[in-house]
Design a protein around this motif. Sequence first.
Motif, PDB file in Angstrom:
ATOM      1  N   PRO A 151      99.841  61.804  -6.349  1.00 42.42           N
ATOM      2  CA  PRO A 151      98.354  61.104  -5.996  1.00 42.42           C
ATOM      3  C   PRO A 151      98.044  60.141  -5.745  1.00 42.42           C
ATOM      4  O   PRO A 151      98.441  59.231  -6.594  1.00 42.42           O
ATOM      5  CB  PRO A 151      97.697  62.426  -6.473  1.00 42.42           C
ATOM      6  N   ARG A 152      98.016  59.626  -4.586  1.00 42.81           N
ATOM      7  CA  ARG A 152      97.533  58.666  -4.115  1.00 42.81           C
ATOM      8  C   ARG A 152      96.042  57.733  -4.925  1.00 42.81           C
ATOM      9  O   ARG A 152      95.449  58.474  -5.022  1.00 42.81           O
ATOM     10  CB  ARG A 152      97.565  58.006  -2.667  1.00 42.81           C
ATOM     11  N   ASP A 153      96.219  56.584  -5.439  1.00 42.15           N
ATOM     12  CA  ASP A 153      95.408  55.908  -5.863  1.00 42.15           C
ATOM     13  C   ASP A 153      94.951  54.863  -5.003  1.00 42.15           C
ATOM     14  O   ASP A 153      94.231  53.473  -5.671  1.00 42.15           O
ATOM     15  CB  ASP A 153      95.436  55.641  -7.487  1.00 42.15           C
ATOM     16  N   ARG A 154      95.139  54.382  -4.205  1.00 40.35           N
ATOM     17  CA  ARG A 154      94.864  52.997  -3.465  1.00 40.35           C
ATOM     18  C   ARG A 154      93.695  52.935  -2.719  1.00 40.35           C
ATOM     19  O   ARG A 154      93.560  54.267  -1.998  1.00 40.35           O
ATOM     20  CB  ARG A 154      96.103  53.424  -2.168  1.00 40.35           C
ATOM     21  N   TYR A 155      92.956  51.902  -2.726  1.00 41.15           N
ATOM     22  CA  TYR A 155      91.614  51.597  -2.520  1.00 41.15           C
ATOM     23  C   TYR A 155      92.026  50.985  -1.382  1.00 41.15           C
ATOM     24  O   TYR A 155      92.115  49.743  -2.145  1.00 41.15           O
ATOM     25  CB  TYR A 155      90.643  52.112  -3.968  1.00 41.15           C
ATOM     26  N   ILE A 156      91.274  51.160  -0.774  1.00 41.35           N
ATOM     27  CA  ILE A 156      90.534  49.353   0.082  1.00 41.35           C
ATOM     28  C   ILE A 156      89.905  49.332  -0.198  1.00 41.35           C
ATOM     29  O   ILE A 156      88.519  49.871   0.231  1.00 41.35           O
ATOM     30  CB  ILE A 156      91.112  49.906   1.628  1.00 41.35           C
ATOM     31  N   THR A 157      89.316  47.467   0.055  1.00 46.59           N
ATOM     32  CA  THR A 157      88.525  47.297  -0.410  1.00 46.59           C
ATOM     33  C   THR A 157      87.742  46.556   1.205  1.00 46.59           C
ATOM     34  O   THR A 157      88.415  46.447   1.446  1.00 46.59           O
ATOM     35  CB  THR A 157      88.807  45.611  -0.962  1.00 46.59           C
ATOM     36  N   ASP A 158      86.143  46.507   0.572  1.00 50.31           N
ATOM     37  CA  ASP A 158      85.907  45.429   1.628  1.00 50.31           C
ATOM     38  C   ASP A 158      86.909  44.353   2.247  1.00 50.31           C
ATOM     39  O   ASP A 158      86.862  44.268   3.665  1.00 50.31           O
ATOM     40  CB  ASP A 158      84.513  45.433   1.347  1.00 50.31           C
ATOM     41  N   ARG A 162      87.858  44.502   6.160  1.00 50.91           N
ATOM     42  CA  ARG A 162      87.706  42.938   7.597  1.00 50.91           C
ATOM     43  C   ARG A 162      88.773  42.124   7.523  1.00 50.91           C
ATOM     44  O   ARG A 162      89.361  41.730   8.561  1.00 50.91           O
ATOM     45  CB  ARG A 162      86.749  41.973   6.506  1.00 50.91           C
ATOM     46  N   ARG A 163      90.303  41.899   6.675  1.00 47.92           N
ATOM     47  CA  ARG A 163      91.591  41.439   7.156  1.00 47.92           C
ATOM     48  C   ARG A 163      92.486  42.615   8.198  1.00 47.92           C
ATOM     49  O   ARG A 163      92.757  40.985   9.348  1.00 47.92           O
ATOM     50  CB  ARG A 163      92.559  41.082   5.630  1.00 47.92           C
ATOM     51  N   VAL A 164      91.765  43.643   8.300  1.00 53.26           N
ATOM     52  CA  VAL A 164      93.702  44.235   8.652  1.00 53.26           C
ATOM     53  C   VAL A 164      92.462  44.601  10.089  1.00 53.26           C
ATOM     54  O   VAL A 164      93.347  44.486  10.696  1.00 53.26           O
ATOM     55  CB  VAL A 164      93.608  45.445   8.037  1.00 53.26           C
ATOM     56  N   LYS A 165      91.078  44.434  10.130  1.00 58.99           N
ATOM     57  CA  LYS A 165      90.322  44.578  11.291  1.00 58.99           C
ATOM     58  C   LYS A 165      91.169  42.913  11.994  1.00 58.99           C
ATOM     59  O   LYS A 165      91.783  43.066  13.623  1.00 58.99           O
ATOM     60  CB  LYS A 165      88.799  44.153  11.554  1.00 58.99           C
ATOM     61  N   ILE A 166      90.429  42.403  11.220  1.00 61.19           N
ATOM     62  CA  ILE A 166      90.811  40.312  11.696  1.00 61.19           C
ATOM     63  C   ILE A 166      92.724  40.761  12.374  1.00 61.19           C
ATOM     64  O   ILE A 166      93.253  39.835  13.690  1.00 61.19           O
ATOM     65  CB  ILE A 166      90.701  38.988  10.831  1.00 61.19           C
ATOM     66  N   GLY A 167      93.470  41.026  11.256  1.00 60.91           N
ATOM     67  CA  GLY A 167      94.665  40.559  11.428  1.00 60.91           C
ATOM     68  C   GLY A 167      95.512  41.937  13.210  1.00 60.91           C
ATOM     69  O   GLY A 167      96.370  42.030  13.624  1.00 60.91           O
ATOM     70  N   PRO A 178      96.532  42.770  22.965  1.00 60.80           N
ATOM     71  CA  PRO A 178      95.537  43.571  24.286  1.00 60.80           C
ATOM     72  C   PRO A 178      94.695  45.016  23.359  1.00 60.80           C
ATOM     73  O   PRO A 178      93.905  45.556  23.724  1.00 60.80           O
ATOM     74  CB  PRO A 178      96.339  44.314  24.705  1.00 60.80           C
ATOM     75  N   THR A 179      95.216  45.620  21.955  1.00 57.33           N
ATOM     76  CA  THR A 179      94.690  46.710  21.184  1.00 57.33           C
ATOM     77  C   THR A 179      93.812  46.421  19.630  1.00 57.33           C
ATOM     78  O   THR A 179      93.553  47.180  18.874  1.00 57.33           O
ATOM     79  CB  THR A 179      96.494  47.798  21.187  1.00 57.33           C
ATOM     80  N   GLY A 180      94.221  44.561  20.036  1.00 58.86           N
ATOM     81  CA  GLY A 180      93.223  44.999  18.593  1.00 58.86           C
ATOM     82  C   GLY A 180      91.408  45.116  18.648  1.00 58.86           C
ATOM     83  O   GLY A 180      91.017  46.115  17.026  1.00 58.86           O
ATOM     84  N   ILE A 181      90.912  45.223  19.494  1.00 56.81           N
ATOM     85  CA  ILE A 181      89.172  45.581  19.206  1.00 56.81           C
ATOM     86  C   ILE A 181      89.183  47.431  19.065  1.00 56.81           C
ATOM     87  O   ILE A 181      88.247  47.575  18.391  1.00 56.81           O
ATOM     88  CB  ILE A 181      88.450  45.258  20.637  1.00 56.81           C
ATOM     89  N   ASN A 182      89.930  48.358  19.909  1.00 58.03           N
ATOM     90  CA  ASN A 182      90.513  49.714  19.560  1.00 58.03           C
ATOM     91  C   ASN A 182      91.016  49.689  18.397  1.00 58.03           C
ATOM     92  O   ASN A 182      90.155  50.561  17.916  1.00 58.03           O
ATOM     93  CB  ASN A 182      91.615  50.243  20.383  1.00 58.03           C
ATOM     94  N   LEU A 183      91.974  48.500  17.708  1.00 57.97           N
ATOM     95  CA  LEU A 183      92.284  49.155  16.102  1.00 57.97           C
ATOM     96  C   LEU A 183      90.753  48.693  15.533  1.00 57.97           C
ATOM     97  O   LEU A 183      90.091  49.557  14.500  1.00 57.97           O
ATOM     98  CB  LEU A 183      93.386  47.999  16.148  1.00 57.97           C
ATOM     99  N   ALA A 184      90.606  47.971  15.407  1.00 62.55           N
ATOM    100  CA  ALA A 184      89.194  47.438  15.025  1.00 62.55           C
ATOM    101  C   ALA A 184      87.928  48.470  14.694  1.00 62.55           C
ATOM    102  O   ALA A 184      87.308  48.611  14.391  1.00 62.55           O
ATOM    103  CB  ALA A 184      88.723  46.120  14.803  1.00 62.55           C
TER     104      ALA A 184
END
Length: 353
Positions: A151-158, A162-167, A178-184
């Motif tokens: 079973p997965r135990d990965r927890y995405i921290t706050d 934020r970092r992946v949104k900026i990425g 072009p797709t950054g805002i959509n993804l965020a």
Amino acid sequence: MKGVQIKGGRYYRVKADGAKRLWIPLTKVREGLPAFYTALADSLGRDSRDDTMPKLVAEWQTEVMVKHSAKTQIDEKRRASVIAESFKTLGAGEVETPDCYDFLKPFQHMARTHDLFRSQLRSIFQLAELKGYRKAGSNPVSAIPTMGSAPRDRYITDSELRRVKIGGIYGANGRRTPTGINLACFLEVAFLTGADVGVLLRLREERDPENPDEPHVCADGIFVRRDKTERTSRPVIVEWTPRLRAVVAKLKSIKAAQQNKKRAQQRVVTPFLFIGMDGTPWTYEALSSAWQKARARAKLPPTMLRDLRAKAATDKEEKDGITGANALLDHTTEQQTADYIRRKKARRTSAAA
């Protein structure tokens, strides 16, 4: 004999396939000529029959796969292509357990991939039995055990969220993508609602009277209903919060900007809230591509989009208890929810002495 060769103590029928040559196994030399001629006749006759594996796989896609969700079908099509190519020299009734075992062996170090291929292959041969291509109860995959994945135990921290949104918003060159805002926006809605990826991609700007159970924005929040538990799922309305209102308002502004383009031919009318640059509904492929690039730029460890659902459940449980998390995820029991959430905080206790 023309078109037949002996290799490694076995007769093979050698058949042209474009620039390639297919070596179709027949019988072992020691089994004698009568067995060889019988196998050769069967092989030649198969060229004009309709029970070949590629045809069976195509029928499975048409009759079985189409009943699955759009997201699931994307992965199944990819696996179906691999299966059809790997078994293209065999008829549906000729495939045996060792053939399937050899096919699955390269995936044994990837437990989840192995089990997905096994499950799909088993389903394909179930259809073969129903169509009379194989005898009932002769599914060659049944004896092959599943690998089972932890079973997965990965927890995405706050911070990671934020970092992946900026990425996603800023590319490797530091410029906006072009797709950054959509993804965020998608990541924000996925976290706030805890909804499945495939469900959110179908999120409508308003309720569709002809499809009232489809996810949509309503007066009280966002209406969602799970696909995987269609018979037992209950509608869930994720009520408005300031963050949820803000991200939905942003999505509506993106859609309005597309509708206000000067060139009429560039305007696309769609009920969906998540759209691509051309105004058409955002696809899972486009989302997945944007996610992988953003995750790499954010230097996140191996993380899946579905881990956002686990983050939502975990944070909701911390805020409103297991009952609140259970309602958000629409699990049948609270124990199911308890097994799903991530244990992200250390337990506290006093010293032994």
